[in-house]
Design an enzyme around this catalytic site. Structure first.
Site, mmCIF file in Angstrom:
data_model
loop_
_atom_site.group_PDB
_atom_site.id
_atom_site.type_symbol
_atom_site.label_atom_id
_atom_site.label_comp_id
_atom_site.label_asym_id
_atom_site.label_seq_id
_atom_site.Cartn_x
_atom_site.Cartn_y
_atom_site.Cartn_z
ATOM 1 N N ASP A 201 0.868 -1.171 0.000
ATOM 2 C CA ASP A 201 0.000 0.000 0.000
ATOM 3 C C ASP A 201 0.913 1.231 0.000
ATOM 4 O OD1 ASP A 201 -2.299 1.679 0.433
ATOM 5 O OD2 ASP A 201 -1.726 1.740 2.553
ATOM 6 N N ASP A 203 -0.161 5.100 0.812
ATOM 7 C CA ASP A 203 -0.406 6.082 1.866
ATOM 8 C C ASP A 203 -0.298 5.447 3.246
ATOM 9 O OD1 ASP A 203 -0.870 8.000 -0.057
ATOM 10 O OD2 ASP A 203 -3.025 7.632 -0.110
ATOM 11 N N GLU A 210 -1.257 10.749 4.200
ATOM 12 C CA GLU A 210 -2.261 10.437 3.186
ATOM 13 C C GLU A 210 -2.247 11.531 2.122
ATOM 14 O OE1 GLU A 210 -4.428 7.778 3.125
ATOM 15 O OE2 GLU A 210 -3.563 6.888 4.939
ATOM 16 N N ARG A 246 -14.514 12.437 -1.030
ATOM 17 C CA ARG A 246 -13.296 13.206 -0.766
ATOM 18 C C ARG A 246 -12.760 13.842 -2.047
ATOM 19 N NH1 ARG A 246 -9.669 8.853 1.967
ATOM 20 N NH2 ARG A 246 -11.103 7.454 0.880
ATOM 21 N N SER A 289 -2.561 0.934 -4.647
ATOM 22 C CA SER A 289 -2.966 2.066 -3.825
ATOM 23 C C SER A 289 -4.394 2.500 -4.105
ATOM 24 C CB SER A 289 -2.014 3.246 -4.095
ATOM 25 O OG SER A 289 -2.442 4.409 -3.437
ATOM 26 N N GLY A 290 -5.055 2.964 -3.039
ATOM 27 C CA GLY A 290 -6.345 3.628 -3.198
ATOM 28 C C GLY A 290 -6.160 5.093 -3.530
ATOM 29 N N LYS A 334 -8.115 -3.854 -4.884
ATOM 30 C CA LYS A 334 -6.732 -4.095 -4.476
ATOM 31 C C LYS A 334 -6.392 -5.588 -4.565
ATOM 32 C CE LYS A 334 -5.328 -0.226 -1.632
ATOM 33 N NZ LYS A 334 -4.548 0.147 -0.454
ATOM 34 N N ASP A 357 -2.197 -0.895 5.671
ATOM 35 C CA ASP A 357 -2.594 -0.410 6.996
ATOM 36 C C ASP A 357 -4.081 -0.178 7.167
ATOM 37 O OD1 ASP A 357 -2.831 3.103 7.086
ATOM 38 O OD2 ASP A 357 -2.508 1.959 5.252
ATOM 39 N N ASN A 360 -9.346 -1.059 3.664
ATOM 40 C CA ASN A 360 -9.433 -1.347 2.233
ATOM 41 C C ASN A 360 -8.282 -2.237 1.754
ATOM 42 O OD1 ASN A 360 -7.621 0.866 2.654
ATOM 43 N ND2 ASN A 360 -7.736 1.353 0.474
#
Length: 419
Positions: A201, A203, A210, A246, A289-290, A334, A357, A360
């Site tokens: 991941d 962030d 983030e 967001r 990554s998201g 993911k 972490d 998600n």
């Protein structure tokens, strides 16, 4: 050296059956000890010996060497016959050599075996004592202990037999919480050494902070977005819905802010060491990554990664529209990205590692052969295969069983500092 002729035929009722014995050599380590022992074993008789097991460890200059041998169709007491041999080896090497009988009554039942890795800065005696009690409490036995690293974290690996995975993880999880250390549990076997691919991941894992919170700060909506981010990472909100909410507040930001944020990214300490070490050991390395491709693609290029998957922010007339382009890389996305990455390189999922972490990341962590929660939210720590709460990302190397010496050999230029 003992003369073969010194052993007359025996009337022992056990004559003609296989016998096993354990020879243990201890003392100050020096060259030639192992060679002397095996040379003596090769010369003894009357029946030839077979070596069944060997374990050797040196702890601060003190050697402990154990050898299990079997005599096939022997004539009598093997321990008694090996006594003079042990005395001669002790004299020649200036070591202590003992011989003990090994019980061969019936086949040993198959028992579960695990590696237990204890990590800390430092590792207090209470952590090792607590782990030992917990292991014994669930029916486990510690077969061996070795140090994996002394920097940037101290870590030890215990080889444990006779305890189930679930009971072991539960008991050791309590010890970790009480002592402020990290304790990971992995099954012993080829699967551990066969890992060949890792995805991280981004962030709050590969980099600090983030990215979307940094972008929101430039839009004057930092507090609002940070609250949504925290809820999403804790699993309190659907990730895709929270992501779109967001991203919407970023509408109107000039695309140049992406460059600003990217230039201010700070890698998690140990990130570069982790990646370069694994690359030199033959691993395929990637990020899932998201976050956003406008950030992750250049990060992947800078680190020389093999794979990168993330969301793409929509841009029109040099500004962010507040929307996304293409498929959203959410929790399920993911896991799909991990599977795609592994398939591209012909690597089975059981030979993959995932580190993350947030909530998600859970599908990805569970899909991988080894899923590691890194400074993760409680819901993630509870469900991952292993959890690390150290500030250094290269502690992942110790969970994989690599010693500090392996890291130094693989990436000597990168380990002078934990960055």
């Amino acid at each position: 050296m003992t003369d073969r002729a010194a052993f007359p035929a025996s009337s022992d009722p056990r004559a003609g059956v296989d016998a096993e014995a354990l020879l243990t050599v201890t003392g100050e380590d020096h060259p030639g000890v192992t060679a002397a022992l095996f040379a003596a074993l090769n010369a003894t008789g009357p029946a030839p010996l077979e070596v069944l097991d060997v374990e050797q460890v040196v702890v601060h200059g003190q050697l402990v060497l154990g050898v299990v041998v079997r005599e096939v169709g022997g004539a009598g007491d093997l321990v008694a016959r090996l006594g003079p041999l042990a005395a001669e080896v002790a004299r020649v090497t200036d070591m202590t050599v003992t011989v003990a009988e090994v019980d061969t009554g019936g086949a040993s039942p198959s028992v579960a075996r695990h590696h237990v890795i204890v990590l800390g800065r430092p590792v207090p005696p209470t952590a090792v004592a607590g782990a030992a009690r917990a292991i014994a409490g669930v029916g486990g036995n510690i077969e061996a202990i070795r140090r994996l690293s002394d920097y940037p974290v101290t870590s030890f690996e215990l080889t444990v037999s006779g305890a189930g995975s679930t009971a072991l993880r539960s008991a050791l999880g309590t010890v970790a919480a009480e002592t402020g250390t990290d304790i990971a549990v992995e099954a012993v076997g080829l699967a551990r050494r066969s890992k060949r691919l890792i995805v991280l991941d981004v962030d709050s894992t590969l980099v600090r902070g983030e990215v979307i919170d940094e972008l929101a700060a430039r839009a004057g909506r930092a507090a609002e977005v940070a609250r949504i981010t925290a809820a999403a990472m804790n699993g309190e909100l659907d990730f895709e819905q929270s992501l779109r909410a967001r991203v919407a507040v970023l509408a109107g930001l000039p695309v140049g802010v992406l460059d600003e944020v990217r230039e201010h990214l700070v890698l998690t300490p140990g990130a570069r060491t982790l990646i370069r070490t694994l690359q030199r050991l033959g691993f395929r390395c990637g990020i899932v990554s998201g976050g956003f491709t406008q950030i992750t693609d250049q990060l992947a290029d800078a680190l020389g990664l093999d794979f990168a998957a993330a969301n793409t922010l929509e841009v029109a007339d040099g500004k962010l529209t507040g929307g996304l382009v293409g498929e959203v890389v959410d929790r399920a996305g993911k896991a799909r990205a991990l599977a795609r990455f592994a398939a591209e390189h012909g690597i089975p999922l059981e030979q993959t590692v995932a580190v993350g972490d947030g909530a998600n990341d859970l599908d990805m962590l569970n899909a991988a052969g080894l899923g590691i929660a890194f400074n993760a939210k409680p819901v993630v720590r509870e469900q991952a295969h292993a959890a690390l709460n150290q500030p250094y990302l290269d502690a992942v190397l110790q969970v994989l069983g690599f010693t500090r010496e392996v890291v130094l050999d693989a990436a000597p230029a990168e380990v002078a500092s934990p960055v």
